[in-house]
Design a protein around this motif. Structure first.
Motif, PDB file in Angstrom:
ATOM      1  N   ASP A  54       0.822  -1.218   0.000  1.00 21.53           N
ATOM      2  CA  ASP A  54       0.000   0.000   0.000  1.00 21.53           C
ATOM      3  C   ASP A  54       0.852   1.263   0.000  1.00 21.53           C
ATOM      4  OD1 ASP A  54      -2.305  -1.617   2.273  1.00 21.53           O
ATOM      5  OD2 ASP A  54      -2.392  -1.448   0.088  1.00 21.53           O
ATOM      6  N   ALA A  55       2.171   1.087  -0.178  1.00 18.07           N
ATOM      7  CA  ALA A  55       3.106   2.213  -0.227  1.00 18.07           C
ATOM      8  C   ALA A  55       3.284   2.925   1.108  1.00 18.07           C
ATOM      9  CB  ALA A  55       2.736   3.217  -1.308  1.00 18.07           C
ATOM     10  N   ASP A  56       2.932   2.274   2.201  1.00 17.74           N
ATOM     11  CA  ASP A  56       3.292   2.799   3.516  1.00 17.74           C
ATOM     12  C   ASP A  56       4.784   2.568   3.720  1.00 17.74           C
ATOM     13  OD1 ASP A  56       0.204   1.515   4.867  1.00 17.74           O
ATOM     14  OD2 ASP A  56       0.666   3.539   4.165  1.00 17.74           O
ATOM     15  N   THR A  57       5.437   3.530   4.365  1.00 14.38           N
ATOM     16  CA  THR A  57       6.878   3.440   4.525  1.00 14.38           C
ATOM     17  C   THR A  57       7.290   3.508   5.988  1.00 14.38           C
ATOM     18  OG1 THR A  57       7.142   5.827   4.247  1.00 14.38           O
ATOM     19  CG2 THR A  57       7.308   4.465   2.269  1.00 14.38           C
ATOM     20  N   ASN A  58       8.463   2.958   6.254  1.00 12.11           N
ATOM     21  CA  ASN A  58       9.031   2.995   7.593  1.00 12.11           C
ATOM     22  C   ASN A  58      10.545   2.961   7.439  1.00 12.11           C
ATOM     23  OD1 ASN A  58       9.025   3.127  10.341  1.00 12.11           O
ATOM     24  ND2 ASN A  58       8.457   0.999  10.688  1.00 12.11           N
ATOM     25  N   TYR A  59      11.256   3.618   8.401  1.00  7.89           N
ATOM     26  CA  TYR A  59      12.701   3.768   8.281  1.00  7.89           C
ATOM     27  C   TYR A  59      13.408   3.486   9.600  1.00  7.89           C
ATOM     28  CZ  TYR A  59      11.520   6.359   4.040  1.00  7.89           C
ATOM     29  OH  TYR A  59      11.034   6.730   2.812  1.00  7.89           O
ATOM     30  N   ARG A  60      14.634   3.063   9.455  1.00  8.68           N
ATOM     31  CA  ARG A  60      15.531   2.989  10.595  1.00  8.68           C
ATOM     32  C   ARG A  60      15.814   4.419  11.058  1.00  8.68           C
ATOM     33  NH1 ARG A  60      18.726  -1.063  12.007  1.00  8.68           N
ATOM     34  NH2 ARG A  60      20.462  -0.649  13.420  1.00  8.68           N
ATOM     35  N   ASP A  61      15.920   4.627  12.370  1.00 12.79           N
ATOM     36  CA  ASP A  61      16.087   5.980  12.898  1.00 12.79           C
ATOM     37  C   ASP A  61      17.305   6.679  12.300  1.00 12.79           C
ATOM     38  OD1 ASP A  61      14.893   5.399  16.320  1.00 12.79           O
ATOM     39  OD2 ASP A  61      13.838   5.811  14.449  1.00 12.79           O
ATOM     40  N   SER A  62      18.386   5.960  12.094  1.00 12.76           N
ATOM     41  CA  SER A  62      19.632   6.588  11.650  1.00 12.76           C
ATOM     42  C   SER A  62      19.562   7.113  10.214  1.00 12.76           C
ATOM     43  CB  SER A  62      20.800   5.615  11.789  1.00 12.76           C
ATOM     44  OG  SER A  62      20.605   4.474  10.968  1.00 12.76           O
ATOM     45  N   VAL A  63      18.544   6.720   9.461  1.00 13.39           N
ATOM     46  CA  VAL A  63      18.433   7.192   8.075  1.00 13.39           C
ATOM     47  C   VAL A  63      17.206   8.072   7.858  1.00 13.39           C
ATOM     48  CG1 VAL A  63      19.632   5.111   7.289  1.00 13.39           C
ATOM     49  CG2 VAL A  63      17.129   5.239   7.132  1.00 13.39           C
ATOM     50  N   LYS A  64      16.375   8.230   8.865  1.00 18.86           N
ATOM     51  CA  LYS A  64      15.182   9.071   8.716  1.00 18.86           C
ATOM     52  C   LYS A  64      15.574  10.485   8.344  1.00 18.86           C
ATOM     53  CE  LYS A  64      11.889   6.766  11.810  1.00 18.86           C
ATOM     54  NZ  LYS A  64      11.176   6.839  13.111  1.00 18.86           N
ATOM     55  N   GLY A  65      14.868  11.028   7.375  1.00 23.86           N
ATOM     56  CA  GLY A  65      15.151  12.379   6.912  1.00 23.86           C
ATOM     57  C   GLY A  65      16.251  12.456   5.874  1.00 23.86           C
ATOM     58  N   ARG A  66      16.986  11.363   5.687  1.00 23.31           N
ATOM     59  CA  ARG A  66      18.060  11.346   4.683  1.00 23.31           C
ATOM     60  C   ARG A  66      17.749  10.376   3.545  1.00 23.31           C
ATOM     61  NH1 ARG A  66      23.050   9.522   5.882  1.00 23.31           N
ATOM     62  NH2 ARG A  66      22.342   8.047   7.480  1.00 23.31           N
ATOM     63  N   PHE A  67      17.103   9.261   3.858  1.00 26.56           N
ATOM     64  CA  PHE A  67      16.799   8.237   2.858  1.00 26.56           C
ATOM     65  C   PHE A  67      15.300   8.236   2.569  1.00 26.56           C
ATOM     66  CE2 PHE A  67      20.481   5.027   3.832  1.00 26.56           C
ATOM     67  CZ  PHE A  67      21.397   6.066   3.696  1.00 26.56           C
ATOM     68  N   THR A  68      14.952   7.945   1.323  1.00 27.35           N
ATOM     69  CA  THR A  68      13.555   7.828   0.929  1.00 27.35           C
ATOM     70  C   THR A  68      13.361   6.558   0.110  1.00 27.35           C
ATOM     71  OG1 THR A  68      13.308  10.236   0.840  1.00 27.35           O
ATOM     72  CG2 THR A  68      11.632   8.919  -0.270  1.00 27.35           C
ATOM     73  N   ILE A  69      12.460   5.723   0.567  1.00 29.24           N
ATOM     74  CA  ILE A  69      12.133   4.498  -0.163  1.00 29.24           C
ATOM     75  C   ILE A  69      10.889   4.743  -0.994  1.00 29.24           C
ATOM     76  CG2 ILE A  69      10.708   3.547   1.707  1.00 29.24           C
ATOM     77  CD1 ILE A  69      11.839   0.770   1.017  1.00 29.24           C
ATOM     78  N   SER A  70      10.861   4.176  -2.186  1.00 32.83           N
ATOM     79  CA  SER A  70       9.698   4.330  -3.059  1.00 32.83           C
ATOM     80  C   SER A  70       9.608   3.105  -3.973  1.00 32.83           C
ATOM     81  CB  SER A  70       9.799   5.611  -3.887  1.00 32.83           C
ATOM     82  OG  SER A  70      10.935   5.575  -4.731  1.00 32.83           O
ATOM     83  N   ARG A  71       8.489   2.994  -4.654  1.00 31.37           N
ATOM     84  CA  ARG A  71       8.308   1.880  -5.579  1.00 31.37           C
ATOM     85  C   ARG A  71       7.510   2.347  -6.784  1.00 31.37           C
ATOM     86  NH1 ARG A  71       5.575  -2.650  -2.220  1.00 31.37           N
ATOM     87  NH2 ARG A  71       5.597  -3.773  -4.224  1.00 31.37           N
ATOM     88  N   ASP A  72       7.766   1.718  -7.910  1.00 31.79           N
ATOM     89  CA  ASP A  72       7.030   1.959  -9.135  1.00 31.79           C
ATOM     90  C   ASP A  72       6.518   0.597  -9.588  1.00 31.79           C
ATOM     91  OD1 ASP A  72       6.102   2.383 -11.715  1.00 31.79           O
ATOM     92  OD2 ASP A  72       7.651   3.846 -12.183  1.00 31.79           O
ATOM     93  N   ASN A  73       5.267   0.311  -9.284  1.00 26.14           N
ATOM     94  CA  ASN A  73       4.724  -1.007  -9.591  1.00 26.14           C
ATOM     95  C   ASN A  73       4.638  -1.258 -11.090  1.00 26.14           C
ATOM     96  OD1 ASN A  73       4.467  -1.650  -6.872  1.00 26.14           O
ATOM     97  ND2 ASN A  73       2.342  -0.943  -6.759  1.00 26.14           N
ATOM     98  N   ALA A  74       4.504  -0.209 -11.873  1.00 30.26           N
ATOM     99  CA  ALA A  74       4.449  -0.375 -13.329  1.00 30.26           C
ATOM    100  C   ALA A  74       5.797  -0.832 -13.886  1.00 30.26           C
ATOM    101  CB  ALA A  74       4.027   0.929 -13.985  1.00 30.26           C
ATOM    102  N   LYS A  75       6.872  -0.480 -13.180  1.00 33.46           N
ATOM    103  CA  LYS A  75       8.220  -0.858 -13.611  1.00 33.46           C
ATOM    104  C   LYS A  75       8.798  -2.012 -12.798  1.00 33.46           C
ATOM    105  CE  LYS A  75       9.468   3.725 -15.373  1.00 33.46           C
ATOM    106  NZ  LYS A  75      10.445   4.854 -15.289  1.00 33.46           N
ATOM    107  N   ASN A  76       7.998  -2.535 -11.866  1.00 30.36           N
ATOM    108  CA  ASN A  76       8.475  -3.632 -11.000  1.00 30.36           C
ATOM    109  C   ASN A  76       9.791  -3.285 -10.319  1.00 30.36           C
ATOM    110  OD1 ASN A  76       6.254  -5.105 -11.783  1.00 30.36           O
ATOM    111  ND2 ASN A  76       7.386  -6.502 -13.116  1.00 30.36           N
TER     112      ASN A  76
END
Length: 119
Positions: A54-76
């Motif tokens: 559902d594209a909900d995201t969660n991060y390790r504290d040490s990378v919050k604000g610096r890393f961004t995870i995303s997905r493109d389901n059309a491109k797998n």
């Protein structure tokens, strides 16, 4: 046959940016929870970030604000945008896919891509 292939690693100076990709095949990508992990020499593998189907995201504290995870389901494909990189971010980064239930639940792993942060 499920396959996950990471790319985008390399050498970057402290404060720089990189974007990693994880390309999936042999699976219905949109149904899978996707994670990024990393492992540095002599250390245990650690979880970095998660994106659900559902594209909900969660991060390790040490990378919050610096890393961004995303997905493109059309491109797998899943991505990890990494900004403000630090030497301690140096590691082999791997992606993982799993489903909470059902056939072909996994987990499945990629081979990893090296990220080196150094001046």
């Amino acid at each position: 046959q499920v396959q996950l292939v990471e790319s985008g690693g390399g050498l970057v100076q402290p404060g720089g940016s990189l974007t990693l990709s994880c390309a999936a095949s042999g699976m219905i990508f949109r149904d899978y929870v996707m994670d990024w992990f990393r492992q540095s020499p002599g250390k245990q593998r650690e979880w970095i970030a998660r994106i659900t189907s559902d594209a909900d995201t969660n991060y390790r504290d040490s990378v919050k604000g610096r890393f961004t995870i995303s997905r493109d389901n059309a491109k797998n494909t899943m991505y990890l945008q990494m900004n403000s990189l630090k030497p301690e971010d140096t590691a082999v980064y791997s992606c993982e896919a799993f489903k909470p239930q059902g056939m072909m639940a996994g987990p499945y792993w990629g081979q990893g891509t090296q990220v080196t942060v150094s001046s």
